[in-house]
Design a protein around this motif. Structure first.
Motif, short mmCIF file in Angstrom:
data_model
loop_
_atom_site.label_atom_id
_atom_site.label_comp_id
_atom_site.label_asym_id
_atom_site.label_seq_id
_atom_site.Cartn_x
_atom_site.Cartn_y
_atom_site.Cartn_z
N ALA A 229 0.82 -1.22 0.00
CA ALA A 229 0.00 0.00 0.00
C ALA A 229 0.85 1.27 0.00
CB ALA A 229 -0.93 0.00 1.21
N GLU A 230 2.11 1.17 -0.37
CA GLU A 230 3.00 2.33 -0.34
C GLU A 230 2.45 3.46 -1.20
OE1 GLU A 230 7.50 3.34 -1.87
OE2 GLU A 230 7.23 1.52 -0.67
N SER A 231 2.51 4.70 -0.65
CA SER A 231 2.03 5.87 -1.40
C SER A 231 2.83 7.09 -0.98
CB SER A 231 0.54 6.10 -1.16
OG SER A 231 0.30 6.41 0.21
N VAL A 232 2.74 8.15 -1.81
CA VAL A 232 3.53 9.36 -1.58
C VAL A 232 2.64 10.58 -1.75
CG1 VAL A 232 5.46 10.75 -2.41
CG2 VAL A 232 5.66 8.26 -2.39
N TRP A 233 2.77 11.55 -0.83
CA TRP A 233 2.12 12.85 -0.95
C TRP A 233 3.20 13.91 -0.99
CZ3 TRP A 233 2.40 17.44 1.61
CH2 TRP A 233 1.41 18.40 1.35
N ARG A 234 3.06 14.88 -1.90
CA ARG A 234 4.04 15.96 -2.01
C ARG A 234 3.34 17.31 -1.99
NH1 ARG A 234 6.43 12.04 -5.43
NH2 ARG A 234 8.60 11.56 -4.85
N GLY A 235 3.97 18.27 -1.36
CA GLY A 235 3.44 19.63 -1.30
C GLY A 235 4.39 20.51 -0.51
N THR A 236 3.89 21.64 -0.07
CA THR A 236 4.69 22.55 0.76
C THR A 236 4.18 22.50 2.20
OG1 THR A 236 3.26 24.46 0.42
CG2 THR A 236 5.04 24.10 -1.20
N ALA A 237 5.01 22.98 3.09
CA ALA A 237 4.58 23.06 4.49
C ALA A 237 3.37 23.96 4.62
CB ALA A 237 5.73 23.55 5.36
N ASP A 238 3.36 25.07 3.90
CA ASP A 238 2.21 25.98 3.94
C ASP A 238 0.93 25.26 3.56
OD1 ASP A 238 3.44 28.36 4.79
OD2 ASP A 238 4.14 28.82 2.76
N ALA A 239 0.99 24.48 2.47
CA ALA A 239 -0.21 23.79 1.98
C ALA A 239 -0.70 22.74 2.97
CB ALA A 239 0.08 23.15 0.63
N LEU A 240 0.23 21.98 3.54
CA LEU A 240 -0.18 20.93 4.47
C LEU A 240 -0.70 21.52 5.78
CD1 LEU A 240 -0.48 17.98 5.12
CD2 LEU A 240 1.96 17.88 5.70
N ALA A 241 -0.06 22.58 6.25
CA ALA A 241 -0.51 23.23 7.49
C ALA A 241 -1.89 23.84 7.33
CB ALA A 241 0.50 24.28 7.93
N ALA A 242 -2.26 24.19 6.09
CA ALA A 242 -3.57 24.79 5.83
C ALA A 242 -4.69 23.75 5.85
CB ALA A 242 -3.56 25.51 4.49
N ALA A 243 -4.33 22.47 5.94
CA ALA A 243 -5.34 21.40 5.99
C ALA A 243 -5.12 20.56 7.25
CB ALA A 243 -5.24 20.53 4.74
N PRO A 244 -5.36 21.14 8.43
CA PRO A 244 -5.05 20.44 9.69
C PRO A 244 -5.86 19.17 9.90
CG PRO A 244 -6.37 22.43 10.11
CD PRO A 244 -5.96 22.47 8.66
N GLU A 245 -6.97 19.03 9.16
CA GLU A 245 -7.79 17.83 9.33
C GLU A 245 -7.24 16.63 8.57
OE1 GLU A 245 -8.79 19.62 5.52
OE2 GLU A 245 -8.53 20.43 7.54
N ARG A 246 -6.24 16.85 7.71
CA ARG A 246 -5.70 15.78 6.90
C ARG A 246 -4.98 14.76 7.78
NH1 ARG A 246 -3.58 14.83 1.53
NH2 ARG A 246 -3.05 12.62 1.59
N ARG A 247 -5.37 13.50 7.65
CA ARG A 247 -4.72 12.43 8.41
C ARG A 247 -4.14 11.41 7.45
NH1 ARG A 247 -5.43 10.30 14.16
NH2 ARG A 247 -3.94 8.59 14.17
N PHE A 248 -2.90 11.07 7.66
CA PHE A 248 -2.22 10.08 6.84
C PHE A 248 -2.25 8.73 7.56
CE2 PHE A 248 -0.56 14.17 5.60
CZ PHE A 248 -0.39 14.08 4.22
N ALA A 249 -1.73 7.72 6.89
CA ALA A 249 -1.59 6.42 7.55
C ALA A 249 -0.64 6.57 8.73
CB ALA A 249 -1.04 5.39 6.56
N ASP A 250 -0.89 5.82 9.80
CA ASP A 250 -0.02 5.92 10.97
C ASP A 250 1.42 5.55 10.64
OD1 ASP A 250 -2.01 6.85 12.62
OD2 ASP A 250 -2.51 4.88 13.44
N LEU A 251 1.60 4.66 9.67
CA LEU A 251 2.96 4.28 9.25
C LEU A 251 3.41 5.25 8.17
CD1 LEU A 251 2.65 0.40 9.06
CD2 LEU A 251 3.76 1.74 10.84
N ASN A 252 4.11 6.29 8.56
CA ASN A 252 4.58 7.27 7.58
C ASN A 252 5.88 7.91 8.02
OD1 ASN A 252 4.18 10.28 8.52
ND2 ASN A 252 2.38 9.17 9.28
#
Length: 438
Positions: free
Chosen positions: A207-230
């Motif tokens: 199930a390996e996957s990759v997300w890419r972006g900037t810190a600004d973009a990720l911080a703007a979506a505080p509800e985003r939850r990734f897999a615990d194994l990351n």
């Protein structure tokens, strides 16, 4: 090689049975503990040697996810207790063969190192697989030895702050699926919002996957939850990174005037001479600057600050978090009463309490042989104490004078700061012949 290790493990078990050292006869020192690392690809990713250790175990210890991956029958399965502790493994291993299942490389920020420290290296056999950091660097094309690593597993994420500098590559081992967002928020708060962030989930598994972006973009979506194994990979953008060398600008500290100024601080840290893994006592911590810069010198350096005033103690703790060393421990109370018994610091800084009877004597007694003690004095009374202690313990006295440029009308003149007298002494490694203690 795997077959050889597997045969050795089976031979060891036969020898124990033939010698009458089976489960009923074993002593706490009789049986080694196996630690097997498992990746996200589970049983399929294990070597034959690792599989043999799992199959031969009478007790399997691990998290629920790891225990579910083990293909074996007959072994008792024991989940890690909450709160986490490892001392019960020694009890289990007193009479049965125990195999501990762990993530990736158990010696890389893992339970393997804890078990070795608890049981001794001669009782622990470790079979690792690739660590999450190795897999992340392989996916990203990063040279592993050039990458800073921060673990948020059971540790404060604020340690990331100390690693931030333009173009710096950092890996963050996540505690859970919310760690990437928290790391991004920290980057934004520290002025590194344009940093490139890559979140790698389920490394090495199907199930390996990759997300890419900037810190600004990720911080703007505080509800985003990734897999615990990351794992979070950061390439720092431009930002106000700070040197790890001593002598940080005074304005990075919150203080009420009780601050060892930049130039004096740099000379003081030079006298203290931090080495990896060493412990500092900072007596009269004030804003915490000496302990903070001691800990910033190397990630393994430790420091305890002792501060009588509650407001200064709180300020020192806040400064430590802001500057990336949240592990700085501040003890509230007056020296020498609060100086702990049984601890042996490698270095001691006395920035306050020089006129209090017994402070220097207690620090000197606790200091390990070969350790360094540094004390600074500004007023005549504390300077007299340094002269007295030097007569007893030896060392060097230095007068430090800093003069700064300052406007004088349309011109520039020089304004001297108050001179500082510094005493630096190294505790002898052997007896101290001729020393007259106060």
């Amino acid at each position: 090689m795997s077959r050889a290790i597997s045969r050795a493990a089976r031979t060891r078990g036969m020898a124990e049975r033939e010698a009458g050292s089976g489960p009923a006869a074993a002593s706490p020192q009789a049986r080694p503990v196996s630690v097997v690392g498992i990746g996200d690809d589970g049983w399929a990713g294990l070597s034959e040697a690792a599989r043999a250790l799992v199959r031969e175990a009478e007790v399997l210890v691990g998290g629920a996810r790891h225990l579910a991956m083990a293909r074996t029958t007959g072994a008792e399965r024991v989940a890690w207790p909450s709160p986490f502790r490892v001392d019960f493994v020694a009890h289990l291993a007193a009479s049965r063969r125990v195999c501990v299942l762990a993530s990736g490389d158990p010696m890389f920020h893992g339970v393997g190192a804890t078990l070795v420290a608890t049981l001794g290296a001669d009782r622990v056999t470790v079979v690792p697989v690739a660590s999450s950091a190795s897999l992340a660097c392989a996916r990203l094309g990063w040279s592993t030895q050039t990458v800073a690593l921060v673990s948020a597993v059971g540790r404060p994420l604020d340690t990331l702050t100390a690693e931030l500098a333009a173009d710096r590559r950092v890996l963050v081992l996540s505690a859970d699926g919310l760690t990437p967002g928290r790391a991004a928020a920290l980057l934004v708060a520290r002025g590194f919002g344009t940093s490139e962030v890559t979140v790698l989930e389920h490394l090495g598994g199907p199930a390996e996957s990759v997300w890419r972006g900037t810190a600004d973009a990720l911080a703007a979506a505080p509800e985003r939850r990734f897999a615990d194994l990351n794992v979070v990979a950061v390439v720092c953008g431009p930002g106000p990174g700070l040197s790890r060398l001593a002598g940080l600008p005074d304005d990075v500290y919150a203080h009420d005037g009780q601050l060892t100024k930049r130039e004096i601080r740099a000379v003081t840290l030079a006298g203290l001479g931090p080495r990896p893994g060493e412990l500092l006592w900072d007596v009269g911590a004030g804003s915490g600057s000496i302990g903070i810069e001691w800990m910033r010198a190397h990630p393994s350096c430790r420091a305890i600050g002792f501060e009588a005033r509650a407001d200064r103690a709180e300020r020192a703790e806040a400064n430590a978090v802001a500057l990336g060393v949240p592990g700085l421990r501040i003890v509230r109370g007056r020296a020498p009463d609060v100086l702990p018994e049984g601890e042996t610091p490698d270095a001691v800084f006395v920035g306050g309490g020089l006129t209090v009877p017994g402070v220097v004597e207690r620090c000197w007694s606790a200091l390990r042989p070969g350790g360094r003690l540094v004390a600074n004095a500004v007023v005549a009374e504390t300077e007299a104490e340094l002269v007295r202690h030097r007569a007893s313990y030896g060392g060097e006295l230095t007068r430090l004078q800093i003069t700064r440029a300052t406007p004088v009308g349309r011109f520039t003149g020089w304004r001297p700061a108050m001179p500082v007298t510094q005493w630096v002494v190294v505790k002898p490694a052997g007896p101290e012949p001729g020393v007259t203690h106060p």
